[in-house]
Design a protein around this motif. Sequence first.
Motif, mmCIF file in Angstrom:
data_model
loop_
_atom_site.group_PDB
_atom_site.id
_atom_site.type_symbol
_atom_site.label_atom_id
_atom_site.label_comp_id
_atom_site.label_asym_id
_atom_site.label_seq_id
_atom_site.Cartn_x
_atom_site.Cartn_y
_atom_site.Cartn_z
ATOM 1 N N ILE B 31 21.367 -15.381 -10.015
ATOM 2 C CA ILE B 31 21.299 -14.013 -10.561
ATOM 3 C C ILE B 31 21.040 -14.505 -11.553
ATOM 4 N N ALA B 32 20.141 -13.732 -12.488
ATOM 5 C CA ALA B 32 20.043 -13.577 -13.739
ATOM 6 C C ALA B 32 19.596 -12.527 -14.556
ATOM 7 N N MET B 41 24.312 -5.576 -14.370
ATOM 8 C CA MET B 41 25.210 -6.577 -13.750
ATOM 9 C C MET B 41 26.532 -6.281 -13.433
ATOM 10 N N PRO B 42 27.122 -7.308 -14.812
ATOM 11 C CA PRO B 42 28.342 -7.476 -14.609
ATOM 12 C C PRO B 42 29.219 -6.370 -14.407
ATOM 13 N N LEU B 43 29.183 -5.346 -14.549
ATOM 14 C CA LEU B 43 29.551 -4.010 -13.926
ATOM 15 C C LEU B 43 29.736 -3.620 -12.626
ATOM 16 N N LEU B 44 28.303 -4.690 -11.627
ATOM 17 C CA LEU B 44 28.561 -4.340 -9.670
ATOM 18 C C LEU B 44 29.670 -5.688 -10.017
ATOM 19 N N LEU B 45 28.797 -6.486 -9.982
ATOM 20 C CA LEU B 45 29.353 -8.063 -9.492
ATOM 21 C C LEU B 45 30.941 -9.189 -9.971
ATOM 22 N N ASN B 46 31.342 -7.801 -11.169
ATOM 23 C CA ASN B 46 32.809 -8.407 -11.132
ATOM 24 C C ASN B 46 32.399 -9.999 -11.844
ATOM 25 N N PRO B 47 32.379 -10.520 -11.993
ATOM 26 C CA PRO B 47 32.189 -12.128 -13.114
ATOM 27 C C PRO B 47 33.150 -12.412 -13.311
ATOM 28 N N GLU B 48 33.476 -13.782 -13.262
ATOM 29 C CA GLU B 48 34.158 -14.540 -12.864
ATOM 30 C C GLU B 48 33.997 -15.660 -14.088
ATOM 31 N N ILE B 49 33.823 -15.319 -15.870
ATOM 32 C CA ILE B 49 33.289 -16.404 -16.903
ATOM 33 C C ILE B 49 34.129 -17.707 -16.572
ATOM 34 N N ARG B 112 23.775 -17.904 -37.436
ATOM 35 C CA ARG B 112 24.914 -17.238 -37.312
ATOM 36 C C ARG B 112 24.863 -16.563 -35.786
ATOM 37 N N VAL B 113 26.099 -16.155 -35.938
ATOM 38 C CA VAL B 113 26.287 -16.236 -34.265
ATOM 39 C C VAL B 113 25.198 -14.316 -34.184
ATOM 40 N N SER B 114 24.648 -14.397 -33.145
ATOM 41 C CA SER B 114 24.237 -12.869 -32.297
ATOM 42 C C SER B 114 24.322 -12.476 -31.180
ATOM 43 N N GLY B 115 24.584 -13.512 -30.397
ATOM 44 C CA GLY B 115 25.352 -13.065 -29.683
ATOM 45 C C GLY B 115 25.920 -14.031 -28.015
ATOM 46 N N TYR B 116 26.138 -13.953 -26.872
ATOM 47 C CA TYR B 116 26.630 -14.720 -26.114
ATOM 48 C C TYR B 116 25.909 -15.116 -24.609
ATOM 49 N N LEU B 117 26.235 -16.151 -24.481
ATOM 50 C CA LEU B 117 25.268 -16.671 -22.895
ATOM 51 C C LEU B 117 26.936 -16.833 -22.360
ATOM 52 N N TYR B 118 26.008 -16.661 -20.837
ATOM 53 C CA TYR B 118 27.505 -16.863 -20.291
ATOM 54 C C TYR B 118 26.788 -17.311 -18.879
ATOM 55 N N VAL B 119 27.704 -18.432 -17.920
ATOM 56 C CA VAL B 119 28.015 -18.781 -16.678
ATOM 57 C C VAL B 119 29.008 -18.120 -15.800
ATOM 58 N N SER B 120 28.302 -17.524 -14.906
ATOM 59 C CA SER B 120 29.831 -16.953 -14.528
ATOM 60 C C SER B 120 29.880 -16.868 -12.654
ATOM 61 N N GLU B 121 31.042 -16.937 -11.658
ATOM 62 C CA GLU B 121 31.175 -16.529 -10.079
ATOM 63 C C GLU B 121 30.657 -15.429 -10.419
ATOM 64 N N THR B 122 30.116 -15.115 -9.007
ATOM 65 C CA THR B 122 30.340 -13.783 -8.618
ATOM 66 C C THR B 122 30.558 -14.038 -6.970
ATOM 67 N N GLY B 125 27.287 -15.874 -5.841
ATOM 68 C CA GLY B 125 26.528 -16.376 -6.260
ATOM 69 C C GLY B 125 26.770 -16.584 -7.565
ATOM 70 N N PRO B 126 25.767 -17.232 -8.163
ATOM 71 C CA PRO B 126 26.235 -17.633 -9.573
ATOM 72 C C PRO B 126 25.897 -16.741 -10.331
ATOM 73 N N LEU B 127 26.366 -15.980 -11.362
ATOM 74 C CA LEU B 127 25.606 -15.054 -12.364
ATOM 75 C C LEU B 127 25.275 -15.622 -13.789
ATOM 76 N N CYS B 128 23.966 -15.992 -14.252
ATOM 77 C CA CYS B 128 23.449 -16.189 -15.717
ATOM 78 C C CYS B 128 23.169 -14.672 -16.460
ATOM 79 N N HIS B 129 24.404 -14.926 -17.883
ATOM 80 C CA HIS B 129 23.936 -13.611 -18.198
ATOM 81 C C HIS B 129 24.519 -13.930 -19.906
ATOM 82 N N ALA B 130 23.668 -12.880 -20.764
ATOM 83 C CA ALA B 130 24.104 -12.712 -21.957
ATOM 84 C C ALA B 130 24.382 -11.484 -22.462
#
Lengths: 277, 284
Positions: B31-32, B41-49, B112-122, B125-130
């Motif tokens: 899931i991307a 999406m993370p609010l529904l899938l409760n990802p573990e980063i 400068r840091v403008s954001g973060y990317l994550y690979v998580s488990e849900t 299956g895997p969730l890629c988000h930012a």
Amino acid sequence: MKIAVASGKGGTGKTTVAVNLALSIGEAQLLDCDVEAPNVHLLLKPGDIDSKPIYVKVPRILEDRCDYCGRCAEACNFNAIFVARGQIILFEELCHGCGLCAKICPRRAIVEEEKIVGFVKWGWAGGIELIWGELGVGEPSPEPVIEAVKGRMDEGRTVIIDVAPGASCPVVSAVYGSDFCILVTEPTPFGLHDLRQMVGVLRRLGIPMGVVVNKAGLGDRGVYKYCEMEGIPILLEIPFDRRIAELYSRGIPFIQEMPEWRGRFLKLMDDIGRLMG
Amino acid sequence: MRQVAILSGKGGTGKTTVASSLAALAGRTVIADCDVEASNMPLLLNPEIRERREFETRKAEIDPKSCLRCGLCIEECRFDAIRDFQVDPVKCEGCGVCAYICPTGAARLKPRVSGYLYVSETRYGPLCHADLLPGESSSGRLVSLVREMARAVALERGLDLILIDGAPGIGCPVIASVTGVDLGVIVTEPSMSGLHDMERALHLLRHFNVQPLIVINKYDLHIEMARRIREFCDEEGVEVAALIPFDEAVVEAMLRGMTIIEYESKGEVSKELRRIWDVIQKFL
């Protein structure tokens, strides 16, 4: 006074609030800066429409002059040019039109041309002057169109600015320079999450704000608790009401059928005036 | 590997509801979440980063000590980002023209840091988000990075489907979400705005040669308009995969951090969502 109407999350009712507020005031300039999905004109149905194309500069590569040295590709901060041996490709959807490649090319093989990226349109609906923008389909950058819409702003009047969803450049361009921002949200976890993003944007820009809770009655109390904790005033609640949703579906601003709301929107304006001191 | 993007033009039509349910139905998928400005999406899938990366952008800065106040940068900046020999970071797009033309090297680009990317488990299956930090730019580039990450994860795990939840609108983050996908599912609602913005999203998909599919959400809020949208789709030769009724259970599911498929698996909404998944499989 310039009042922006924004939300973070899409579909919370920005356009509904902006249009009904403008109609309640009666005489105002209404700027639809959601140029990717402009909808205000569908509700207000303005007449005497006029329009103007918006141009930006885009590079054109003169391949017969190019020796594929690759300096343009190296310099471009948006990765919009790719150069390999005997090949140069411009990715127009990544180009910001900054002009650096044309400046840097030692063989003057890159020239700049004007290209239409969208239109600014304007017309009248009663006492309201509506100005809106339409980004051309396939064009990545809405900012030039937003700037053109704002370029027609008459600061002597009450100006209401309808902002796109999100919390990035198009939103910043639209709210920039506003005296106040109304944040329209819905009382759900999605609404709250995206409201926080917008509060972050406005605090960075130093723009005072207040919240309108739309579809009140659905969802939970999260938005209310957050606003209380952050000291953000809740200016108005619009209940979740099938009649309001249906009127919106039909393209009818709900104060036209539910005139009791006019007073509430006027009070909202008074409250904003008071908050501004 | 197949990629399906969910988009809408108009915001709030139910992209994330549809995308999260498709993830629940698909089983083996990456899931991307490509709505990096309002990542829900993370609010529904409760990802573990599992992995977090910084997303860097660059903005110009002018060193007042070596600035000659010649004004060349002000003249050449196309974004009106330099006033009084100071850079307005809100307007600066980080193009680097000022740094290039500055005769003394006083103007420079700084990361400068403008954001973060994550690979998580849900649980699906895997969730890629930012998360793009509020007010930062380059959302299109961040979306491209999320998709790159999703492809890498799919290859690594041997998963052959990527489900992309897009942003509203038709600008750069949406373009970055749909280029090169196999199918674009436009979620619309039965309103004048829903129809108008769906048309623009449809043109966008055609512009980038992406096969479109339409879903009309909350169709019973205005049945007449839903019929008009359907007629429009027939004329355009685009398939309408499902008509989803309005149901407050969708909000209740959201409050519990569940997809509607989990919360009310036998309901009318879930039935229509299964229909969409069947149609998608047919296309793929």
